[in-house]
Design a protein around this motif. Structure first.
Motif, short mmCIF file in Angstrom:
data_model
loop_
_atom_site.label_atom_id
_atom_site.label_comp_id
_atom_site.label_asym_id
_atom_site.label_seq_id
_atom_site.Cartn_x
_atom_site.Cartn_y
_atom_site.Cartn_z
N GLY A 82 89.28 36.74 17.62
CA GLY A 82 90.66 36.41 17.94
C GLY A 82 91.67 36.96 16.97
O GLY A 82 92.83 36.52 16.97
N LEU A 83 91.29 37.93 16.12
CA LEU A 83 92.27 38.57 15.25
C LEU A 83 93.29 39.33 16.10
O LEU A 83 92.99 39.75 17.22
N ASP A 84 94.48 39.50 15.56
CA ASP A 84 95.59 40.01 16.36
C ASP A 84 95.68 41.53 16.38
O ASP A 84 96.19 42.11 17.34
N LEU A 85 95.22 42.19 15.33
CA LEU A 85 95.37 43.64 15.30
C LEU A 85 94.29 44.27 14.44
O LEU A 85 93.70 43.64 13.57
N VAL A 86 94.03 45.54 14.72
CA VAL A 86 93.16 46.35 13.88
C VAL A 86 93.97 47.55 13.41
O VAL A 86 94.59 48.26 14.21
N GLY A 87 94.01 47.75 12.10
CA GLY A 87 94.73 48.86 11.50
C GLY A 87 93.76 49.93 11.03
O GLY A 87 92.72 49.62 10.44
N ARG B 2 81.14 48.07 15.39
CA ARG B 2 80.69 46.68 15.43
C ARG B 2 81.74 45.75 14.82
O ARG B 2 82.00 44.66 15.33
N HIS B 3 82.36 46.20 13.72
CA HIS B 3 83.37 45.36 13.07
C HIS B 3 84.61 45.22 13.96
O HIS B 3 85.23 44.16 14.00
N VAL B 4 84.96 46.28 14.66
CA VAL B 4 86.09 46.21 15.59
C VAL B 4 85.81 45.19 16.70
O VAL B 4 86.65 44.36 17.04
N THR B 5 84.61 45.27 17.26
CA THR B 5 84.24 44.34 18.33
C THR B 5 84.25 42.90 17.82
O THR B 5 84.73 41.99 18.50
N LEU B 6 83.74 42.70 16.61
CA LEU B 6 83.74 41.37 16.02
C LEU B 6 85.16 40.87 15.81
O LEU B 6 85.48 39.71 16.13
N ALA B 7 86.05 41.71 15.30
CA ALA B 7 87.44 41.31 15.08
C ALA B 7 88.09 40.87 16.39
O ALA B 7 88.85 39.90 16.43
N PHE C 264 97.28 38.23 12.22
CA PHE C 264 96.24 38.52 11.24
C PHE C 264 95.34 39.62 11.81
O PHE C 264 95.10 39.66 13.01
N GLY C 265 94.89 40.51 10.94
CA GLY C 265 94.13 41.63 11.45
C GLY C 265 93.10 42.16 10.48
O GLY C 265 92.88 41.61 9.39
N ALA C 266 92.46 43.27 10.89
CA ALA C 266 91.44 43.94 10.09
C ALA C 266 91.87 45.37 9.82
O ALA C 266 92.30 46.07 10.74
N PHE C 267 91.76 45.79 8.57
CA PHE C 267 92.10 47.15 8.15
C PHE C 267 90.79 47.86 7.88
O PHE C 267 90.11 47.57 6.90
N LEU C 268 90.41 48.80 8.74
CA LEU C 268 89.08 49.39 8.71
C LEU C 268 89.14 50.88 8.39
O LEU C 268 90.02 51.59 8.87
#
Length: 496
Positions: free
Chosen positions: A31-36, A22-27, A6-10
């Motif tokens: 414990g999210l798995d990836l940032v896209g 800040r959102h990347v650091t929070l993700a 599960f991840g965050a698409f920013l």
């Protein structure tokens, strides 16, 4: 079979870069798995994706980094191979490569890139996959003669820290078939392909993989999604409570073989990311594990209690050189005092939150079966009211810190670069405060389910108050005089 990710698409908007980080650091903390991160080099308002991912790698510890997806026509694959392998080495093996054939050809041509037909772009992408893998494989210099790309003896290296997956962005038949034949993963999006389309696309991809002698289950299938968290179910996909999200995403795991979901958060980004990580992801993993007969996965090992959060490190705060405030004019003094007045508004708001906590704690009637229905309703209304108080304070303070990060601090740095260490520290403290605000929201939500948890709410309000008191005092000590001396007019909103 792949684990669920599960991840965050920013969105890499340059104007919102502090909020984005800040959102990347929070993700990462959640414990999210990836940032896209999408890659549109022709967008003048976007940060460069590879530069941004390098900054993200430096700010995070465990989350995987994925360009979602690379604009291949503007990223020569030989150079892209070096860039991806370098970032993988520097991040400790946390890079996966989302790869796209290209779109928006007028904009690509405007940047000096080639204008390709659909067939040519697919052919170029297939050649790029060959180039990438050749330069990630130890051996002799690589010679490659393609229609679109050529290597005349390029030496492989640097070699990545782990086998980087090539995840191909695909929605149409020919791209899906190429992904099935050659890709390590598949990226698609609910913004272009709704769930019913994704299921049909997955069948095409799986059939192409089987025809090529590959196991379709070996291809990771990742779905970028967006939606709305709300108490009641709505008519659309991912429109309703977290339990509905979990149900719909679980259906996609079994119906389409999806193994990754990456959330594009809405306006309340921090709330959305937290709900996605703490409620949706665990529920999907548990449901899938139950259906498959396996054990439920362990929860993320990142901080989950206030005691485990990093503090402000007050002893390590940088200090600027002191100046004589008597030299300031009355108008300058007024400009400097404005920061204190703004903080006083938030101090008053926080006192109201603390008073509301104590009122709720003091009005705890019997909420068991023996208590009256009126008593139970009154308690629930009190809890909703307290949650609204906390959510409003969260929103107002987040707006204040966002304006400081994106307006006040850059103005101070432009006029007095010597204050850079102070500004850096204040921004770091904003991240700590954002985490504490999120934890308070979480405690208020738990209170609705369990009235006995008012003490946890009180503890988190007390911790937030301690941190904010210290942070406000430090900021005033270091910035009131520079704001006054430099004549900086703050664009900070009032708390009303």
């Amino acid at each position: 079979m792949h684990d669920l990710w599960f991840g965050a698409f920013l969105s890499p908007e340059a104007a919102g870069r502090e909020r984005l980080l800040r959102h990347v650091t929070l993700a990462d903390r959640l414990g999210l798995d990836l940032v896209g991160v999408q890659d549109h080099p022709y967008q003048a308002g976007f940060l460069d994706t590879w530069t941004l991912l390098s900054a993200v790698a430096a700010r995070t510890e465990r989350i995987r980094l994925v360009p979602d997806v690379v604009n291949l026509p503007l990223r020569p694959p030989a150079v892209l191979a070096r860039a991806a392998a370098s970032l993988d080495l520097l991040s400790g093996g946390r890079v996966e490569l989302g790869l796209g054939a290209g779109a928006f050809w007028d904009a690509i041509a405007g940047m000096g890139g080639p204008r390709l037909s659909p067939g040519e772009s697919i052919e170029a992408l297939a050649e790029a996959v060959t180039v990438l893998r050749a330069l990630w494989t130890p051996g002799e210099p690589v010679v490659f003669e393609g229609v679109h790309y050529r290597l005349g003896g390029a030496r492989p290296g640097p070699l990545p820290a782990h086998p980087i997956g090539i995840w191909i962005g695909a929605t149409r038949r020919r791209m899906l078939e190429l992904t099935g034949r050659t890709g390590d993963g598949w990226l698609t999006s609910s913004f272009h392909s709704p769930p019913e389309a994704v299921t049909a696309q997955a069948r095409l991809l799986d059939a192409a993989a089987e025809d090529a002698g590959r196991d379709p289950a070996s291809i990771r299938k990742v779905y970028n999604v967006g939606g709305s968290f709300s108490p009641l179910p709505g008519p659309g996909f991912l429109d309703g409570p977290a339990s509905l999200w979990a149900e719909q995403l679980t259906e996609l795991v079994f119906g389409a073989g999806m193994t990754g979901f990456v959330l594009a958060p809405g306006v309340e980004a921090e709330r959305d990311l937290r709900t996605f990580a703490e409620e949706v992801a665990p529920a999907v993993r548990e449901a899938v594990a139950g259906e498959r007969g396996g054990p439920a996965p362990e929860p993320a090992a990142w901080p989950v209690t206030i005691a485990e959060l990093r503090d402000l490190d007050e002893a390590g705060r940088p200090r600027a050189a002191r100046r004589d405030p008597a030299a300031l004019t009355p108008e300058q003094q007024r400009l400097g005092r404005h920061l204190v007045h703004v903080h006083d508004g938030y101090r008053q708001e926080l006192r109201q939150v603390r008073d509301a906590v104590e009122q709720v704690a003091a009005a705890r009637p019997d909420t068991t079966a023996q208590g009256s229905a009126v008593d139970r309703l009154s308690v629930r209304q009190n809890h909703w009211t307290l949650g609204t108080f906390c959510a409003t304070f969260h929103r107002l303070l987040t707006v204040h810190h966002t304006v400081e990060d994106e307006s006040l601090f850059p103005a101070v740095l432009e006029s007095d670069p010597a204050l850079a260490p102070v500004i850096k520290k204040l921004r770091q403290e904003h991240e700590v405060i954002a985490e504490l605000l999120g934890r308070l929201d979480q405690a208020c939500m738990e209170l609705l389910r369990d009235p006995g948890r008012i003490d946890r709410v009180r503890a988190r309000v007390d911790r937030l108050a301690d941190v904010l008191t210290s942070h406000f005092a430090y900021e005033e000590e270091e910035l009131v005089e520079p704001i006054a001396r430099l004549g900086i007019r703050m664009a900070v909103p009032a708390t009303a």
